[in-house]
Structure formats: C-alpha cells, structure tokens
Design an enzyme around this catalytic site. Structure first.
Site, PDB file in Angstrom:
ATOM      1  N   CYS A 256     -16.630  64.226 -25.589  1.00 60.95           N
ATOM      2  CA  CYS A 256     -18.089  64.103 -25.633  1.00 60.95           C
ATOM      3  C   CYS A 256     -18.589  64.007 -27.076  1.00 60.95           C
ATOM      4  O   CYS A 256     -18.272  64.848 -27.912  1.00 60.95           O
ATOM      5  CB  CYS A 256     -18.706  65.306 -24.936  1.00 60.95           C
ATOM      6  SG  CYS A 256     -20.491  65.280 -25.040  1.00 60.95           S
TER       7      CYS A 256
ATOM      8  N   ARG B 135     -21.903  66.772 -28.494  1.00 60.60           N
ATOM      9  CA  ARG B 135     -21.703  68.203 -28.370  1.00 60.60           C
ATOM     10  C   ARG B 135     -22.474  69.067 -29.357  1.00 60.60           C
ATOM     11  O   ARG B 135     -22.436  70.291 -29.271  1.00 60.60           O
ATOM     12  CB  ARG B 135     -20.216  68.516 -28.535  1.00 60.60           C
ATOM     13  CG  ARG B 135     -19.427  68.333 -27.307  1.00 60.60           C
ATOM     14  CD  ARG B 135     -17.984  68.609 -27.571  1.00 60.60           C
ATOM     15  NE  ARG B 135     -17.306  67.485 -28.222  1.00 60.60           N
ATOM     16  CZ  ARG B 135     -16.152  67.604 -28.840  1.00 60.60           C
ATOM     17  NH1 ARG B 135     -15.584  68.773 -28.938  1.00 60.60           N
ATOM     18  NH2 ARG B 135     -15.572  66.534 -29.380  1.00 60.60           N
TER      19      ARG B 135
ATOM     20  N   TRP C 244     -27.516  63.442 -21.949  1.00 59.45           N
ATOM     21  CA  TRP C 244     -28.318  62.235 -21.817  1.00 59.45           C
ATOM     22  C   TRP C 244     -27.480  61.045 -22.271  1.00 59.45           C
ATOM     23  O   TRP C 244     -26.406  61.228 -22.858  1.00 59.45           O
ATOM     24  CB  TRP C 244     -29.623  62.298 -22.596  1.00 59.45           C
ATOM     25  CG  TRP C 244     -29.449  62.808 -23.994  1.00 59.45           C
ATOM     26  CD1 TRP C 244     -29.102  62.107 -25.081  1.00 59.45           C
ATOM     27  CD2 TRP C 244     -29.613  64.156 -24.424  1.00 59.45           C
ATOM     28  NE1 TRP C 244     -29.031  62.914 -26.178  1.00 59.45           N
ATOM     29  CE2 TRP C 244     -29.353  64.183 -25.801  1.00 59.45           C
ATOM     30  CE3 TRP C 244     -29.959  65.354 -23.776  1.00 59.45           C
ATOM     31  CZ2 TRP C 244     -29.412  65.360 -26.545  1.00 59.45           C
ATOM     32  CZ3 TRP C 244     -30.028  66.510 -24.512  1.00 59.45           C
ATOM     33  CH2 TRP C 244     -29.764  66.496 -25.883  1.00 59.45           C
TER      34      TRP C 244
ATOM     35  N   GLU D 154     -23.106  53.309 -23.353  1.00 57.32           N
ATOM     36  CA  GLU D 154     -22.486  53.647 -22.060  1.00 57.32           C
ATOM     37  C   GLU D 154     -23.041  52.737 -20.971  1.00 57.32           C
ATOM     38  O   GLU D 154     -22.311  52.278 -20.093  1.00 57.32           O
ATOM     39  CB  GLU D 154     -22.775  55.107 -21.697  1.00 57.32           C
ATOM     40  CG  GLU D 154     -22.059  56.106 -22.585  1.00 57.32           C
ATOM     41  CD  GLU D 154     -22.454  57.531 -22.232  1.00 57.32           C
ATOM     42  OE1 GLU D 154     -21.868  58.086 -21.286  1.00 57.32           O
ATOM     43  OE2 GLU D 154     -23.357  58.075 -22.898  1.00 57.32           O
TER      44      GLU D 154
END
Ligand SMILES: Cc1cc2nc3c(=O)[nH]c(=O)nc-3n(C[C@H](O)[C@H](O)[C@H](O)COP(=O)(O)OP(=O)(O)OC[C@H]3O[C@@H](n4cnc5c(N)ncnc54)[C@H](O)[C@@H]3O)c2cc1C
Ligand SMILES: Cc1cc2nc3c(=O)[nH]c(=O)nc-3n(C[C@H](O)[C@H](O)[C@H](O)COP(=O)(O)O)c2cc1C
Length: 1030
Positions: free
Chosen positions: A77, A80, A249, A254
C-alpha cells in the site's frame, strides 16, 4: 474444526501465545506502558486464558491499534502514511449476516462521507476453534458485475465474472449492464451465504468525463468512490479475522490506468485511442501511452469535479517516500513491495521508482486467504456442486501461487526479535541502548526496556537478549537494576539448587552483555559480569564475551566495537548474511545520525513556567526534594588558594530526606548565568527566550507530536536548569552541529571531530577543553535553535556528595563538605602558575556563588555498604583525604548523639586523614580535637603532603606507621575499615592494607587478597570512592 483449503490456517496454541505476547508487548510499548504492572498483568491474563481455553480476546483499544498497525505493515500500500487515522469499527459482537450487512452499510456511509473519503476497517468475529468463519465473499465491498456472453465476450468487469456467477447461482438477477454494482455475499458462522443489495445511495459513483475531450463522457464510463478490500484476512496477536473489510481512497492510476485500460479489465485503451484519432496500428505512435494518460487524466478530472477524494500518483509517491523515511527512523525499516508501490503510469517519474525497498512480513498484518467460495462447506448440496465445480480457474491458480510465494517469503524474511535491556544510574547505558536499537532496527524487531520495568522471569520468552548496564557503588547494580538483579540472582540460585519453578527452558535465549564502568574501581563492570554469569547459570546461551567500557577511556568506542561484533554474530546465526546491508548499518554505528531541523518545530505553550522540583523529578525519574542553603562556611584557611565549603542545607517543606550517616546526597545543580547568556546570544529565529515553549517532532503519520524530553519551559529555564552547557560538547552534539552549519569547511571539520575519537580528544585538549559556547565562537556558521537545544543538548547530570551530618543531631538539615573544583581555561597550568580564565566545576561552582535561602533540589542515594557497623563495640578505622573526611563527620555526630542520649556505645574511631598543610587545609581541626577530648576519637593521624620541605606524606604512610595497631584492630578485634576519597588514594590505601596483612599476618600476597575480599564480603571493608575528575 479444520478449515478446508486454508492458506493461513488456524494457529496452534503455542503459536497464539507467542504471537499474542509479541503483540501485547508491542501495544504496551506503543502506549508507553511497557514493563508496567498493567502490562505484566495483561500478559498473565492472556497466558491464563490461552492455557485454560486455548483462546483470548483483544481489548477494543488493542484491536484498534492492531488494525492500524496492519495497515502500517501492508507492504503493497502506497497510502500508508495515514495509518494512524484509520477508523476502526469493532463488530466482533455480531452473530448474523443481517448484522454484518448493517455494519457494512454503516462502514460505506462513513467512508464515502459525501465524497471526502475516510479510511476505515470493520472487524467481524475472529476465527475460533470449533466455530465456522464469518466471511465477506466479495473481493471488494463495491464491485461491478462481469457477464460472459455466449460469444466469449464479457459485459462489465471481466475481473468479476466468476463472482457474478456465484451471485447468480444464489439468485441474483443482474441487469447485464457495464457497471452493475454486485450484491454483498455474506456468510456468518458457517451458514450458507446470503445476498444483500447495496443501497444505491451508499455506492457513491462518479461518471467519467474529460476536461477537453467532450466525447469522453459518451463512453459511458463511471467508477465507484470507495475502494474497500473485503476478502483479506486480518491477523493480530495470533488471532485471525477472516472478515475485516477496510478501505482507503483511490490513487488515480488504479482506475484510469488499470481498471479501464488493462486488457483483462474494461480494455478501453484502443477505444479511447481511436476517439483521439491516434494510429493504433503502429506502436511507434505511442498511442497506448497517450490513451493511458488521457484516460487517467479524465478520471482525475471527474473525481475532482465531483468532489470525491482521489490521489494522483506523484503526490502519493512523495508522501510515501516521506513515510518510508520516517519509518526507517522510527522503526528502522518499512516493508514495501516495489512492484506494487511504483505506479503503473510514469513510474520512473515518481520518487518511489528510485527507492530501494525491502519486502518482508510484519504482524499485525493483512494477508491473502483462500476465497470464501473455495473454503465454504455448503449445507445446500446443490450449491456445493454449482459453486465448487468452478474450483480451479486459472485466476484462482494464480492466486494460489502468489499466496504460496508470499508465505514462503514471509517465513524467510520474518525478522528476529531483539530485546535490549539497560541498567543505568546516570543515563549513559540508556543512551547506548537506544543507539544500538536504532541500528539493530535495520535488521530486527527491536524492543528497548529499562531493567526497572522488566521481570527476569520472562527471559525465557526472548530470542536475542542484549544487556547494557553500568556498575555502581562498588560492584553493585545501578539503581534501576536493583530489582532485576535480585530476581536474576534468585533465579540462578534456584537453578543451581534445582528448586526452580519455571517450566520453560532458557536454552533458546541467546544473549550478550556490555558493562559500563570505571577502572578506577576495583569492581570494574562487576554487575555486568554478574548478569552474564547468572544468565549462563540458568542455561541461556552467550553469543559474546562481556564487553567493557571504561568511562575514563573511550567508553563509547568500546561499546561500538562490542555492538558491531554482537550484530555480526546475530546475523551470522540468523542466516542474515546480506553483507552490504549489514555493513551499511554497522558503519552507521560509528557515525552519528544527521539531525534534521525540519522535523522539529516550536509551539508556544499555554503552560506557565514549570515547577523546578517537579520537572527535575520527571526528567531524572527520581523523586526530588527542595532544600535551601542555610549557611556556607569556608573550611580552608585564609592562606589557602583553594576552597572547601561546609554547606548546610535545610528542608523547605514538611517532607524531609530520610538518610543515615554514610548515605549520599544527590544534588541537581544549575548553570551559571554568564554561560546561559553566552548560549542565548547564539540562538537565532526565536521571538523570545522567556516565552514558555514546547518542541514538536513530526512522526511517521506526518503528525506533529510533543517531545517530552523537557517539560514546557522557556529557553532560559531550559538552559539554566536542565541542559548541560558546562562541559565540552560531546561527539554526538558536534555531529548535529555538522548538519546545520552553513559553511562547507566547518561541516567537514565538525564531521571529522564527531567521527574520529582521537582527533576529537586531541582537539579538545589543544583548545583547553572548550565549552559549548567556546565551540560556537569558533564555528560561527552554526545556526543554533531552541529545537536543537531542547532535543539534542545533553541533560545536566546530578552530582553525588557524601553526607557530612547525622539526622539525629540535625533533624531538618543535611551537611555537605564540598571541595570547589576549578580549572583554567585556554592554557591550563603552566610552570605552576595559573594563567588563563578561571572556571569552576558546575556543581561546586554553583555552591560557591550560592546565596543563603537559595533552593537546592536534592535526593538521597542509599549506600548500604558504607553504613556504620551494627555491632557498636567494633573498632572503627576511618581513612580519608581532603573532602574524603565528609562521611566520617556523620559517623561521629551519630556517636556523639548516642552518647549524649546515654546509649551504650563503645565504638572507638581511629582517624587517618590526609591534607596539604596544617595551616592551610586541615579541615574540621577544632571538631577533631574536641572529639579526641570527649573520647569519641581514640586517635587522629594526619598526613600533610606539603609540610616537611616538600616531602610528601600521604595517609598510606601514616597507616604504615600504625600498621600493628591497624592489624590488631582489624583482624584480632573484628574491626571495620572505611576508606573515602579519590580513586588514587583508595587504591594506595588498599595496597597498604594488603602489605599490613602480609607483614603482620605472615601471609602471601594471594592470601592477603583473599582476606581483604573476605573483609569486604563480611561488610567490614568499606569504600566510598568519589570517582575521577576530568
Ligand atoms: C559517591 C561520590 C561521593 C562524593 N562525595 C563528595 C564529597 O563529599 N565532597 C566533594 O567535594 N565531592 C564529592 N564527590 C565529587 C562530586 O560529586 C563532584 O564530582 C565534584 O564536586 C565536582 O563536581 P563539579 O560539578 O563541581 O565539577 P564538574 O563540572 O563535574 O567538573 C569535574 C572536574 O572537571 C573540571 N572541568 C570541568 N569543566 C572543564 C573544562 N571545560 N576543562 C577542564 N576541566 C574542566 C572541573 O574543574 C572539575 O575538576 C563525590 C563523588 C561521588 C561519586
Ligand atoms: C558513585 C559511583 C560509583 C561507581 N561505582 C562503580 C563500580 O563499582 N564499578 C565500576 O566499574 N564503575 C563504577 N562507577 C562508574 C560508572 O559505572 C560509570 O560512570 C558508568 O559510565 C555510568 O553509566 P550509567 O550512566 O549508565 O549509570 C561508579 C560511578 C559513580 C559515580
């Protein structure tokens, strides 16, 4: 019940216990209560629960911390840095799918927040033995359906074709549109799953348009606002939560780059390129790149226009790098999966592309698990056939392989845990422990604990235990290690006797000990050696011989060498032989880390100036009492060029110090105003040095956190009462100066001084032991700030004085005999002429200029081994020089008082005293004569070092002359010897006593040594050593 096909299977009881304790330790460390009773109690409670029912529960706060940590540890991720803001909905209470659904709706509503997306996790019940799992079958809470057509095409999202079929098998009727939100498929407690439609107002979606291509909206694209992963397993403290949906979010790539443009997803690339009139037949037109960019741009534009949170990959990358660097500092590392972190668009244009990353597994974690469809045992046999016949699709196979690789990697790179334990009296060992921790964190999980908060009986839980401790007061443990020392020695004894009641073996514990001490003491680093021996006795495995650091000679260097060896040994035995990384980290041990001013800021405080006594008590973690100066009397004659003061302090409050003769008083001195003002003049960019301020430091989550090293106070207060500016700067401080000087030449010199010990020592000598203010006068381009002073300058160390009074004689007073220490700055002593600037020792100089009524913060340090004999008829021999007479004054006051009260006291004191000249520094002469007359002293033998034409006489000489009497009193009459003063004198006296034993006891040197040791063990040979001056 076994859970079929589970990758992350049910933990076994020992697994749960070990993981639980590791997590609970982490949690208590996080809340700053590591090692407290509360912590130990919690561990005990968990141990009992696991041992009784094979199970335990996390408290709400533990769960919240665990969930946040799992996000923090999620190597894939990029977002973070916000881990600490995660909202956790603790829904371990639910028992049905309806309740699950309601909880998920709440989650979605909270997360969507009208477009201002908030990160959240909802935790459903943990996996338990004998019960079935709660599961969310969807891979994300909101997903679009994918319908396969007879022609082999897909309408909608091809990623969800299999799952859409499951929904259809369960009775869901999709509309066969491109963006149909799939229903939630939830199963509770092993029952077959149920479908729940997500209310449309909870599935916030954004239609996609382009800022300049009007035709883009005609493509009919849209995407949902909340990406909420719902099929991963949350692991925390050995417990597994198979249903714990969480969301952050979106990062624009992506959706724009992957979801819309991947060929196995919506595959819009060619459509977009054609609408852009690009040549899609020739790769060299870079049509793919252009279309990717415009689609991504469209997504970003649309989300922003709709007021829905979205991140662009450049900002995300910058923020991740900041987080990564913070984590390196705070935790010594940040697991990161480069392949996932680097964005799919313009990768090399983002900082993360150029960042080397290491991927490893930390717990708590979010792990892959076998899909609910795969693991569910259907109660409806028809469904079993329908759903499970699709078992091994290619996609699932790929997931299996990834999972397997992931788990192998997890096993390979699981970090060893290193516990660092420190015992300290004046803080040096703690500093070393923290330094070691900082560097070990590159390779291991590290936990640093004060011995005060550590239960020796839990040593068996350690993997690698590194102990750093000083020795204090003739071979004893330092104050904060006393309890630990007792526990460890009892434990070792019980092992020797075979009476130990600890079932666990210590043989898995690998340990190493470093001792801080002073060769001035016979008992050099004794406590460190004792710890080493006891650990060996209980069966722990020593990986290194005891390291020793002499405070008089290169203590920090010795420590670094020891630490390097230890880390190398641990790495070799842990299979960590990545030499480059290791060497990098070890070189770091020698170099001090850079100080980054940008990480600190000043905040005006609403507090008033702090209470001095309270503040010092907090800083030094010692209860202090305010005393005030009652009187100050010069004990040396007017002819003397030196000064020894009898300082009388009286208590200010009802609470008085409780002490007995022989104890020490700990004094917390303040700095001289002239020095304070010199430093103040060097501070730049500060509104007022008298405003009460606090310093804040930025943390991993980019939040500003208060630095609690000093209480809120003004710069003037800090410099006057808390910060040491009376000594030459340490190498560590020079390293900080090197990072902030604006001059390249200064930087280079300061860096060298901070890294090369010999150069540092020689330079200080050549500059006449300059103070910090002198250094700032030489290196004029250092920008001194309050942040630097509050966080990096050393704290003033307290000074010890042997108490010169007896509480029976002076109820509310404490007396001190203080020799004023002075030195001459610049050229030192030349041809016995004192030239240069006269400077005084910090504490004695403070006493020298102190006025009646001034406050002196003090505490008591017990010196059990220097108390008067319990058997009052034993002869007592007192040997001291200069201020070394101090504690004896307490002894004879006690004796006088006892005699006055008519108590049966027959102690006879024989005093051997050393000074320079009868007319100069024969201190307490009148008192001694009176004592001789009253019979409290039976004889006084004074050695004058300057009396007889320069022929020096020391106490040793007087002792020799009285050797037979000394021998008889000591050996034949069961007497006690008390020696007090500097280290050289104490060493000389010891040798003389050995000679006396040999001569009059007709024994060998070895035997004399043994007798002296025996006297010490019998508590009849007592030493009170002042240590060594600079
Ligand atoms: C257990 C124990 C008991 C003690 N009991 C007594 C006692 O009863 N009476 C007593 O007088 N002392 C006693 N001491 C010593 C006392 O604790 C202090 O160490 C002593 O008073 C010096 O402290 P200071 O702050 O004045 O000097 P510091 O500031 O600590 O300086 C120490 C020495 O270094 C010199 N120095 C400091 N800065 C520089 C510089 N820049 N360049 C060159 N030299 C420098 C000073 O002149 C001094 O000689 C005892 C010590 C111990 C450990
Ligand atoms: C009062 C006093 C007693 C000490 N006793 C010993 C001792 O018995 N053996 C020893 O090796 N060092 C002794 N030392 C030296 C300390 O261990 C040394 O200063 C060490 O660096 C302190 O580390 P710390 O700050 O972690 O406590 C003593 C120091 C003082 C001031």
């Amino acid at each position: 019940m076994s859970v079929p096909g589970q990758f992350i299977g049910q933990n076994t009881t020992p697994d749960i216990l070990r993981s639980a304790i590791e997590f609970i330790d982490l949690y208590f460390q996080h809340i700053g209560l590591n090692g407290t009773n509360e912590h130990l109690q919690r561990v005990k409670c968990i141990e009992e629960s696991i041992s009784n029912i094979g199970w335990y529960d996390l408290s709400h706060d533990e769960l919240v911390f665990g969930a946040k940590s799992a996000w923090r540890n999620a190597a894939r991720c990029i977002g973070r840095q916000q881990w600490n803001t995660l909202e956790v909905f603790d829904r371990r209470d639910i028992s049905s799918t309806t309740e699950m659904f309601e909880a998920i709706c709440k989650h979605l509503k909270f997360a969507a927040n009208n477009g201002q997306i908030r990160s959240a996790m909802t935790v459903f019940p943990a996996r338990r033995k004998g019960q079935s799992d709660f599961r969310v079958w969807n891979s994300q809470l909101i997903r679009y359906a994918g319908y396969s057509t007879e022609e082999g095409a897909v309408i909608g999202d091809p990623a969800n074709v299999e799952f859409t079929k499951i929904c259809q098998s369960l009775g869901w009727k999709g509309k066969r549109g491109m963006f149909d939100v799939l229903p939630l498929v939830l199963s509770a407690n092993g029952n077959d799953p149920e479908l729940f439609e997500i209310p449309s107002d909870l599935a916030l979606q954004v239609p996609i348009s382009h800022p300049t291509f009007d035709w883009f909206s005609e493509l009919g694209l849209k995407w949902y606002a909340v990406p909420a992963v719902s099929d991963m397993l949350f692991e925390c403290g050995g417990l597994q939560f198979p249903a714990a949906p969480f969301n952050g979010w979106y990062m624009v790539t992506e959706i724009g780059t992957r979801d819309f443009c991947d060929t196995q997803r919506y595959n819009m690339l060619e459509t977009v390129a054609k609408r852009m009139n690009l040549d899609t037949t020739d790769n060299l037109s870079f049509w793919k790149d252009k279309a990717l960019l415009e689609t991504t741009l469209a997504v970003n534009h649309s989300f922003q226009a709709a007021g829905v949170t979205i991140w662009n990959h450049h900002t995300a990358s910058d923020s991740f790098i900041k987080h990564f660097e913070q984590e390196q500092k705070i935790r010594g590392g940040c697991p990161a999966d480069w392949v996932w972190i680097v964005p799919p668009l313009s990768g090399s244009a983002t900082k993360v592309f150029h960042q080397e990353m290491v991927n490893y597994h930390l717990s708590p974690s979010l792990d892959y698990q076998v899909s609910a469809a795969e693991s569910h045992e259907w109660q409806d046999a028809n469904m079993q056939i329908q759903v499970n016949s699709r078992r091994f699709t290619f996609k699932q196979l790929v997931t299996f392989i990834i999972c397997a690789q992931y788990l192998t990697m997890k096993a390979l790179v699981k970090r060893d845990r290193v516990s660092i334990l420190f015992g300290t009296e004046t803080g040096t060992s703690e500093k070393f422990a923290l330094k070691l921790a900082e560097f070990c964190r590159n390779l291991f999980y590290v936990e640093v604990t004060s011995m005060e908060h550590y239960d020796a009986r839990r040593i068996h839980r350690e993997h690698i235990l590194l102990i750093i401790t000083s020795t204090f007061g003739n071979g004893n443990p330092p104050e904060n290690a006393k309890n630990f020392a007792r526990q460890l020695s009892l434990l070792a004894k019980s092992y020797k006797d075979g009476t130990n009641d600890i079932k666990e073996s210590f043989s898995n514990v690998r340990f190493a000990v470093f001792g801080l001490g002073s060769r001035a003491y016979q008992t050099y680093c004794k406590f460190a050696h004792d710890v080493h021996q006891h650990l060996t006795e209980i069966g722990a495995y020593s990986i290194q011989k005891v390291g020793e650091g002499d405070e008089m000679c290169k203590q920090a260097e010795s420590f670094q060498i020891w630490a390097q060896e230890v880390v190398k040994t641990i790495c070799a035995t842990s299979g960590k032989d990545d030499k480059t990384k290791l060497l990098k980290s070890l070189n770091g041990m020698i170099k001090y880390p850079e100080w980054n001013p940008k990480e600190y800021r000043i905040v005006k405080s609403h507090h008033a100036e702090p209470n001095l006594i309270k503040s010092l008590s907090i800083i030094h973690q010692k209860k202090m009492t305010p005393y005030r100066l009652l009187s100050k009397e010069e004990l040396q004659s007017a002819k003397s060029s030196r000064s020894t003061l009898l300082i009388r302090l009286e208590s200010c409050e009802e609470t008085r110090l409780s002490y007995v003769p022989g104890d020490h008083i700990i004094v917390f001195p303040s700095n001289d105003n002239t020095q304070v003002n010199k430093i103040i003049r060097k501070i730049t960019k500060l509104d007022s040095i008298d405003d009460v301020i606090e310093i804040e430091q930025i943390d991993a989550g980019l939040n500003w956190k208060k630095c609690n090293r000093l209480p809120p106070c003004s710069v003037r207060t800090a410099l006057t009462h808390f910060i040491d500016i009376s000594a030459p700067p340490t190498q560590e401080l020079l390293a900080c100066f090197a990072t902030i000087t604006s001059d390249a030449a200064e930087k280079e010199i300061l860096q060298r001084l901070s890294n090369e010990f010999n150069l540092y020592k020689e330079t200080l000598k050549a500059l006449g032991d300059p103070l910090v203010s002198d250094i700032l006068n030489i290196f004029t381009n250092i920008t001194l700030s309050a942040q630097l002073i509050f966080t990096q300058f050393p704290i003033i160390k307290p000074r010890y004085y042997s108490i010169s009074s007896c509480p029976l004689a002076y109820k509310s007073e404490v007396h001190l005999t203080v020799t004023i220490q002075e030195h001459f700055h610049i050229n030192g002593l030349k041809n016995n002429e004192q030239i240069g600037k006269r400077r005084f020792g910090l504490c004695s100089g403070w006493f020298r200029q102190m006025k009646k009524g001034n406050i002196v913060p003090v505490a008591i340090k017990r010196s059990e081994e220097f108390h008067m004999p319990l058997n009052s008829s034993s002869p007592v021999i007192l040997i001291g020089a200069g201020a070394g007479i101090a504690p004896f004054r307490g002894f004879w006051q006690s004796e006088q008082k006892a005699r006055m009260l008519g108590e049966k006291c027959q102690s006879t004191f024989t005093l051997f005293f050393g000074c320079r000249h009868p007319d100069i520094d024969y201190i307490y002469k009148d008192e001694l004569l009176a004592l001789l007359l009253s019979g409290v002293l039976d004889s006084v033998h004074v050695a004058f070092s300057q009396k007889d034409n320069g022929r020096k006489r020391h106490v040793q000489r007087e002792l020799r002359e009285q050797s037979l009497t000394v021998y008889k009193k000591l050996i034949e009459k069961g007497g006690h010897v008390y020696v007090c003063g500097g280290t050289n004198m104490a060493r000389g006296v010891r040798q003389t006593l050995l000679d006396i034993l040999q001569i009059h006891g007709r024994m060998s040197t070895k035997k004399a040594e043994e007798i002296l040791q025996w006297l010490k063990d019998e508590n009849r040979y007592h030493e009170d050593i002042f240590g060594v001056s600079r």
